[in-house]
Design a protein around this motif. Sequence first.
Motif, mmCIF file in Angstrom:
data_model
loop_
_atom_site.group_PDB
_atom_site.id
_atom_site.type_symbol
_atom_site.label_atom_id
_atom_site.label_comp_id
_atom_site.label_asym_id
_atom_site.label_seq_id
_atom_site.Cartn_x
_atom_site.Cartn_y
_atom_site.Cartn_z
ATOM 1 N N VAL A 1 50.350 -73.220 3.572
ATOM 2 C CA VAL A 1 49.980 -74.457 2.880
ATOM 3 C C VAL A 1 49.041 -75.244 3.781
ATOM 4 O O VAL A 1 49.397 -75.572 4.921
ATOM 5 C CB VAL A 1 51.219 -75.307 2.532
ATOM 6 C CG1 VAL A 1 50.795 -76.585 1.809
ATOM 7 C CG2 VAL A 1 52.210 -74.510 1.685
ATOM 8 N N ILE A 2 47.834 -75.530 3.293
ATOM 9 C CA ILE A 2 46.823 -76.225 4.100
ATOM 10 C C ILE A 2 46.307 -77.440 3.331
ATOM 11 O O ILE A 2 45.800 -77.297 2.209
ATOM 12 C CB ILE A 2 45.648 -75.291 4.434
ATOM 13 C CG1 ILE A 2 46.142 -74.077 5.229
ATOM 14 C CG2 ILE A 2 44.576 -76.033 5.230
ATOM 15 C CD1 ILE A 2 45.085 -72.998 5.411
ATOM 16 N N PRO A 3 46.399 -78.631 3.932
ATOM 17 C CA PRO A 3 45.836 -79.817 3.258
ATOM 18 C C PRO A 3 44.321 -79.714 3.164
ATOM 19 O O PRO A 3 43.658 -79.276 4.106
ATOM 20 C CB PRO A 3 46.239 -80.971 4.185
ATOM 21 C CG PRO A 3 47.258 -80.431 5.131
ATOM 22 C CD PRO A 3 47.009 -78.970 5.219
ATOM 23 N N LEU A 4 43.784 -80.095 2.027
ATOM 24 C CA LEU A 4 42.329 -80.114 1.875
ATOM 25 C C LEU A 4 41.746 -81.302 2.631
ATOM 26 O O LEU A 4 42.414 -82.306 2.851
ATOM 27 C CB LEU A 4 41.957 -80.209 0.389
ATOM 28 C CG LEU A 4 42.501 -79.087 -0.501
ATOM 29 C CD1 LEU A 4 42.036 -79.293 -1.932
ATOM 30 C CD2 LEU A 4 42.073 -77.731 0.012
ATOM 31 N N ILE A 5 40.491 -81.168 3.055
ATOM 32 C CA ILE A 5 39.841 -82.207 3.842
ATOM 33 C C ILE A 5 39.043 -83.113 2.897
ATOM 34 O O ILE A 5 38.224 -82.622 2.130
ATOM 35 C CB ILE A 5 38.926 -81.585 4.907
ATOM 36 C CG1 ILE A 5 39.753 -80.706 5.846
ATOM 37 C CG2 ILE A 5 38.191 -82.673 5.697
ATOM 38 C CD1 ILE A 5 38.914 -79.878 6.801
ATOM 39 N N LYS A 6 39.294 -84.404 2.964
ATOM 40 C CA LYS A 6 38.586 -85.336 2.085
ATOM 41 C C LYS A 6 37.196 -85.620 2.646
ATOM 42 O O LYS A 6 37.020 -85.683 3.845
ATOM 43 C CB LYS A 6 39.386 -86.640 1.969
ATOM 44 C CG LYS A 6 40.726 -86.419 1.278
ATOM 45 C CD LYS A 6 41.472 -87.731 1.159
ATOM 46 C CE LYS A 6 42.824 -87.514 0.478
ATOM 47 N NZ LYS A 6 43.591 -88.776 0.360
#
Length: 202
Positions: free
Chosen positions: A197-202
């Motif tokens: 699970v990887i947070p997307l970069i804003k």
Amino acid sequence: SAQLIKRYSKKWGEDEINEHHSVINESVKNITALMDDVLLISKSEEGKIKLQPEEINIEEVLKGLAASIKPLLKRGQKINYKNNSGNKLINIDKKIVSQIISNLLSNAIKYSAEGSEVKLLSSVQEGKLLVSVKDYGIGIAKKDLPFIFDPFFRTQNAIHMEGTGLGLNIVKRMIDVLNGTISVNSEINKGTSFEVVIPLIK
């Protein structure tokens, strides 16, 4: 091999010389890969890995990774990829994500038998990229699971197989750089599944 070629090249035929050239080339590739791994670990320990986010089509990237790793497939093996969400365009560090998934795919291939399937699934949910890599190979013993991300650790049933024990350690380090998580489920002789699970970069 280099010494043997120097000593016997005048007596050998072309096939024998080519065989030893292949040994040399493969050894150089393995040493280069090992040095790259050690350098990457060193950079991560010193906090020198900088994120380079870009907009990518995750489906195209993962299909490309599956295609590029085909030379590693054993006879009859196949990678089945499926994107479980309509959202394909995401903002993320393509190089690091590719490194993570490539490592997991190559492990899945290495520890699975000929004719087996490796499943690669992806989806985008609530600002996060979810990727799973599942194989039906030799599996990991429960007692080994807490240590699989340690550097140089090899499971008992994989000691006889080629490897440095750095692959999963690098995967964990790269996921930490991306502020993500990784979990694993495994059973001996039934296979292993990694969930990233990887947070997307804003």
